[in-house]
Design an enzyme around this catalytic site. Structure first.
Site, mmCIF file in Angstrom:
data_model
loop_
_atom_site.group_PDB
_atom_site.id
_atom_site.type_symbol
_atom_site.label_atom_id
_atom_site.label_comp_id
_atom_site.label_asym_id
_atom_site.label_seq_id
_atom_site.Cartn_x
_atom_site.Cartn_y
_atom_site.Cartn_z
ATOM 1 N N VAL A 77 0.858 -1.182 0.000
ATOM 2 C CA VAL A 77 0.000 0.000 0.000
ATOM 3 C C VAL A 77 0.897 1.235 0.000
ATOM 4 O O VAL A 77 1.814 1.338 0.827
ATOM 5 C CB VAL A 77 -0.885 -0.005 1.269
ATOM 6 N N CYS A 78 0.660 2.153 -0.912
ATOM 7 C CA CYS A 78 1.487 3.366 -0.975
ATOM 8 C C CYS A 78 1.290 4.215 0.267
ATOM 9 O O CYS A 78 0.161 4.594 0.607
ATOM 10 C CB CYS A 78 1.128 4.186 -2.206
ATOM 11 N N VAL A 79 2.385 4.544 0.931
ATOM 12 C CA VAL A 79 2.295 5.273 2.202
ATOM 13 C C VAL A 79 1.693 6.668 2.038
ATOM 14 O O VAL A 79 0.839 7.083 2.841
ATOM 15 C CB VAL A 79 3.668 5.319 2.928
ATOM 16 N N ALA A 82 -1.945 6.383 1.295
ATOM 17 C CA ALA A 82 -2.617 5.813 2.466
ATOM 18 C C ALA A 82 -2.815 6.865 3.562
ATOM 19 O O ALA A 82 -3.892 6.973 4.150
ATOM 20 C CB ALA A 82 -1.824 4.627 3.004
#
Lengths: 119, 124, 100
Positions: A77-79, A82
């Site tokens: 998941v892209c930080v 997110a």
């Protein structure tokens, strides 16, 4: 063949997460390796463990978790995406990890193909 | 597996207008990160994506960040291949002079040929 | 190259844009709401027929057609594939582009 996948929309709102999941399943059944699924844009919402779909509907999040557990698929998941949308370690579902956008670029470099699902 | 030294041709394909959705902004974030991987990176702007490069964007009134200056900063990241489709500009009453950065204008056939040389295409 | 389109041609111009960049020998796969473009009598039929005539191969994802009650109405020249066929198209073509 090593295939990377990118998912850009959230679950239930758009079909892209369903399409991506069914594609991954078929690819694994055909003997290919899904080395990573990268969740970006609203796609990060696929990673919340707080989801509670009705009993008679599919559980999109749990399905991804199962794919990770059974086939070792790396769910990233892209930080940055997110954080914008309130997906953090505390509500992250099993099998997902939060990391940087570099993981997408790396996946594109290391995979034989990158297939993007979105709106 | 040793992946060091692998250089792929990336084309980030921008087909959506800015502000109405987040794709243009978050797409640009991927482009900036890709610069750190020493790959052969290009950006294509077609259809409504050409609006991302329009001069004079002022999103103050919609309380949104103006990210358009970032396109001018790409050069500093060694990302210098910006391709804009001629037909897309023309269909929107725009010319190269309306854009905020230097680009290479290509016809659709040339754009198709360019895409055919790529290893990785990510569209936003 | 494999082009993947998922937008209904009745709502967006994505298919037209894709077809303007599809070269002879390329494959176009219609999934999700784009499957309507592959059905008989649809206004987008002329675009699809023109692509087929120009040497572009057009495929449509059967589960998406079935979900939308259009599996019995596939236009001539369009090839139906299941998810395994989708995977084969991805692996057989050296590059893949999703027209989002």
């Amino acid at each position: 063949m090593k295939i990377g996948v990118m998912v850009n929309e959230g679950p239930y709102q758009h079909q892209s997460s369903d399409s991506a999941y069914l594609f991954c399943k078929a690819a694994i059944e055909s003997g290919h390796q899904i080395e990573r699924v990268f969740f970006y844009h609203d796609g990060v919402n696929n990673a919340t463990k707080l989801t509670e779909p009705p009993q008679d509907d599919r559980n999109v999040v749990a399905r991804w978790t199962k794919l990770a557990e059974e086939h070792g698929v790396d769910l990233v998941v892209c930080v940055a995406a997110a954080l914008r949308r309130g997906i953090v370690e505390q509500n992250l579902a099993q099998g997902f990890r939060i990391s940087g956008l570099g993981q997408l670029v790396e996946s594109a470099i290391q995979s034989d193909r990158l297939v993007v699902f979105g709106d | 597996m040793d992946e060091a030294g692998t250089v792929k041709k990336f084309l980030f394909v921008n087909r959506k207008a800015p502000y109405g959705s987040v794709y243009a902004l978050e797409g640009l974030e991927v482009v900036l990160i890709s610069a750190a991987f020493d790959q052969d990176v290009g950006l294509a702007f077609l259809d409504d994506g050409v609006y991302q490069l329009a001069k004079g964007q002022n999103p103050k009134g919609i309380e949104t960040k103006n990210f358009s200056p970032t396109y001018r900063a790409l050069e500093g990241y060694d990302i210098e291949k910006l391709y804009v489709e001629r037909e897309s500009l023309e269909a929107r009453g725009l010319t190269e002079g309306d854009l905020l950065v230097d680009v290479q204008v290509l016809g659709a056939a040339e754009m198709a040929a360019l895409m055919d040389e790529m290893d990785v295409m990510i569209s936003f | 190259m494999l082009h993947i389109v998922n937008k209904s041609p009745g709502e967006r111009s994505t298919l037209a844009s894709c077809l303007a960049h599809a070269r002879p020998g390329h494959c176009v796969l219609l999934i999700e709401d784009a499957v309507y473009a592959a059905t008989k009598g649809h206004a987008a039929g002329a675009q699809v027929a023109k692509a087929l005539g120009g040497g572009v191969k057009v495929y449509v994802l059967t589960p998406d057609l079935e979900a939308r009650a259009r599996a019995g109405a596939v236009a001539e020249g369009v090839v139906q594939v299941d998810y395994r066929g989708f995977v084969d198209l991805v692996t057989q073509n050296p590059r893949v582009q999703s027209w989002l």
